[in-house]
Design a protein around this motif. Structure first.
Motif, PDB file in Angstrom:
ATOM      1  N   HIS A  67      57.607  16.610  73.376  1.00 36.64           N
ATOM      2  CA  HIS A  67      56.442  16.726  72.834  1.00 36.64           C
ATOM      3  C   HIS A  67      55.386  16.220  71.537  1.00 36.64           C
ATOM      4  CE1 HIS A  67      56.141  20.090  75.444  1.00 36.64           C
ATOM      5  NE2 HIS A  67      54.807  19.985  75.118  1.00 36.64           N
ATOM      6  N   LYS A  68      56.501  15.880  70.639  1.00 33.36           N
ATOM      7  CA  LYS A  68      56.863  15.351  70.016  1.00 33.36           C
ATOM      8  C   LYS A  68      56.283  13.878  69.652  1.00 33.36           C
ATOM      9  CE  LYS A  68      57.791  15.167  65.023  1.00 33.36           C
ATOM     10  NZ  LYS A  68      58.758  15.779  63.913  1.00 33.36           N
ATOM     11  N   PRO A 113      53.678  27.135  71.886  1.00 30.72           N
ATOM     12  CA  PRO A 113      54.141  25.033  70.684  1.00 30.72           C
ATOM     13  C   PRO A 113      53.666  24.694  72.201  1.00 30.72           C
ATOM     14  CG  PRO A 113      55.498  26.514  70.392  1.00 30.72           C
ATOM     15  CD  PRO A 113      54.981  27.694  70.867  1.00 30.72           C
ATOM     16  N   HIS A 114      54.540  24.563  72.861  1.00 30.47           N
ATOM     17  CA  HIS A 114      54.709  23.245  73.458  1.00 30.47           C
ATOM     18  C   HIS A 114      54.567  23.122  75.022  1.00 30.47           C
ATOM     19  CE1 HIS A 114      58.419  23.552  70.632  1.00 30.47           C
ATOM     20  NE2 HIS A 114      57.416  22.171  70.430  1.00 30.47           N
ATOM     21  N   PRO A 115      53.257  23.236  75.528  1.00 28.73           N
ATOM     22  CA  PRO A 115      53.001  24.147  76.652  1.00 28.73           C
ATOM     23  C   PRO A 115      52.973  22.676  78.106  1.00 28.73           C
ATOM     24  CG  PRO A 115      50.895  23.130  75.050  1.00 28.73           C
ATOM     25  CD  PRO A 115      52.473  23.391  74.661  1.00 28.73           C
ATOM     26  N   ALA A 116      53.362  21.577  77.598  1.00 28.47           N
ATOM     27  CA  ALA A 116      52.791  21.051  78.628  1.00 28.47           C
ATOM     28  C   ALA A 116      53.956  20.735  79.678  1.00 28.47           C
ATOM     29  CB  ALA A 116      53.470  19.654  77.666  1.00 28.47           C
ATOM     30  N   PRO A 117      53.110  21.126  81.136  1.00 26.30           N
ATOM     31  CA  PRO A 117      54.192  20.996  82.162  1.00 26.30           C
ATOM     32  C   PRO A 117      54.576  20.400  82.060  1.00 26.30           C
ATOM     33  CG  PRO A 117      51.610  21.883  83.281  1.00 26.30           C
ATOM     34  CD  PRO A 117      52.048  21.560  81.827  1.00 26.30           C
ATOM     35  N   TYR A 118      55.664  19.285  81.959  1.00 23.45           N
ATOM     36  CA  TYR A 118      56.762  18.259  82.060  1.00 23.45           C
ATOM     37  C   TYR A 118      58.016  17.959  82.766  1.00 23.45           C
ATOM     38  CZ  TYR A 118      59.302  17.955  78.987  1.00 23.45           C
ATOM     39  OH  TYR A 118      60.310  18.647  78.004  1.00 23.45           O
ATOM     40  N   MET A 119      58.355  19.749  82.702  1.00 24.22           N
ATOM     41  CA  MET A 119      59.469  19.940  83.379  1.00 24.22           C
ATOM     42  C   MET A 119      59.948  19.796  84.503  1.00 24.22           C
ATOM     43  SD  MET A 119      62.577  19.003  80.983  1.00 24.22           S
ATOM     44  CE  MET A 119      62.973  20.418  80.017  1.00 24.22           C
ATOM     45  N   ASN A 154      59.058  25.273  83.419  1.00 24.06           N
ATOM     46  CA  ASN A 154      59.729  25.774  82.347  1.00 24.06           C
ATOM     47  C   ASN A 154      58.232  25.469  81.573  1.00 24.06           C
ATOM     48  OD1 ASN A 154      62.264  27.021  83.605  1.00 24.06           O
ATOM     49  ND2 ASN A 154      60.798  28.327  82.994  1.00 24.06           N
ATOM     50  N   LEU A 155      57.873  26.328  80.722  1.00 22.11           N
ATOM     51  CA  LEU A 155      57.184  25.779  79.724  1.00 22.11           C
ATOM     52  C   LEU A 155      58.208  26.064  78.339  1.00 22.11           C
ATOM     53  CD1 LEU A 155      53.369  27.018  80.196  1.00 22.11           C
ATOM     54  CD2 LEU A 155      54.671  25.486  80.748  1.00 22.11           C
ATOM     55  N   GLY A 156      57.196  25.910  76.479  1.00 20.56           N
ATOM     56  CA  GLY A 156      58.501  26.786  75.478  1.00 20.56           C
ATOM     57  C   GLY A 156      57.542  27.524  74.860  1.00 20.56           C
ATOM     58  N   GLU A 181      67.191  15.844  75.350  1.00 27.65           N
ATOM     59  CA  GLU A 181      65.611  16.065  74.650  1.00 27.65           C
ATOM     60  C   GLU A 181      64.942  17.275  74.985  1.00 27.65           C
ATOM     61  OE1 GLU A 181      62.305  12.898  73.428  1.00 27.65           O
ATOM     62  OE2 GLU A 181      62.778  13.322  75.375  1.00 27.65           O
ATOM     63  N   SER A 182      65.224  18.149  73.242  1.00 28.40           N
ATOM     64  CA  SER A 182      64.128  19.625  73.866  1.00 28.40           C
ATOM     65  C   SER A 182      62.403  19.455  74.175  1.00 28.40           C
ATOM     66  CB  SER A 182      64.688  20.189  72.265  1.00 28.40           C
ATOM     67  OG  SER A 182      63.670  19.877  71.636  1.00 28.40           O
ATOM     68  N   LEU A 183      62.195  20.365  74.671  1.00 28.60           N
ATOM     69  CA  LEU A 183      60.835  20.611  74.850  1.00 28.60           C
ATOM     70  C   LEU A 183      60.145  20.315  74.197  1.00 28.60           C
ATOM     71  CD1 LEU A 183      62.652  22.731  77.408  1.00 28.60           C
ATOM     72  CD2 LEU A 183      59.979  23.236  77.787  1.00 28.60           C
TER      73      LEU A 183
END
Ligand SMILES: [Zn+2]
Ligand SMILES: [Zn+2]
Length: 163
Positions: free
Chosen positions: A155-156, A19-25, A44-46, A149-151
């Motif tokens: 995303h939200k 559900p949280h696939p943006a590779p931003y971290m 990492n992805l969530g 802030e969580s992954l």
């Protein structure tokens, strides 16, 4: 988002709902740098642990890092389990029993098309190697350790979660 991933030698392939696939971290910690390789950081992805389907499970090995407390010098084994391919060494994902419903695949293992993150967070910068430049773009965040802030929350906030 349904993702497919694999190690480089293809002895391990997997599918997972993410559900949280943006590779931003971008994590610059010593463990990610050494076990993940690349530009001095890993991403990492969530994803949902329960949805993780694995082929070639027998080829997977697990690494739990030994972390030294900077103040006391006491060494403790991290509960986080880092799975990697025992044949080619590809870092696959991190799973932590403290957040057992989640799994964090490395973006580098994903064969599906990932969304492009609008901004990036540069994290664990206190542990970054001096030779690694932080390639910061406008809007990027930087953090000495983990951000609060969580992954999922990120995303939200970015409007990337369909409700
Ligand atoms: Zn492999
Ligand atoms: Zn890391």
């Amino acid at each position: 988002m349904h993702l497919e991933g694999s190690c480089h030698c293809k002895a391990v392939t997997f599918t997972v709902d993410c559900p949280h696939p943006a590779p931003y971290m971008r994590c610059y910690c010593t463990i990610c740098r050494k076990t993940g390789g690349g530009g001095g950081y890993a991403i990492n992805l969530g994803a949902d642990f329960e949805s993780l389907g694995i082929e070639g499970k027998e080829n997977i090995r697990v690494y739990q890092a030994i972390n030294e407390d900077p103040e006391t010098g006491k060494a403790t084994k991290s509960p986080a389990e880092r799975s990697f391919c025992g044949l080619c060494g590809t870092a696959l994902w991190v799973w932590d029993p403290r957040w057992s419903d989640l799994v964090h695949p490395f973006a580098s293992t994903i064969d599906s098309e990932l969304p492009v993150a609008p901004t990036h967070n540069h994290i664990m910068l206190d542990f970054k190697a001096s030779w690694v430049p932080v390639e910061k773009s406008k809007g990027d965040g930087s953090f000495p350790a983990y951000p609060d802030e969580s992954l999922a929350a990120w995303h939200k906030r970015m409007g990337l979660v369909k409700e």
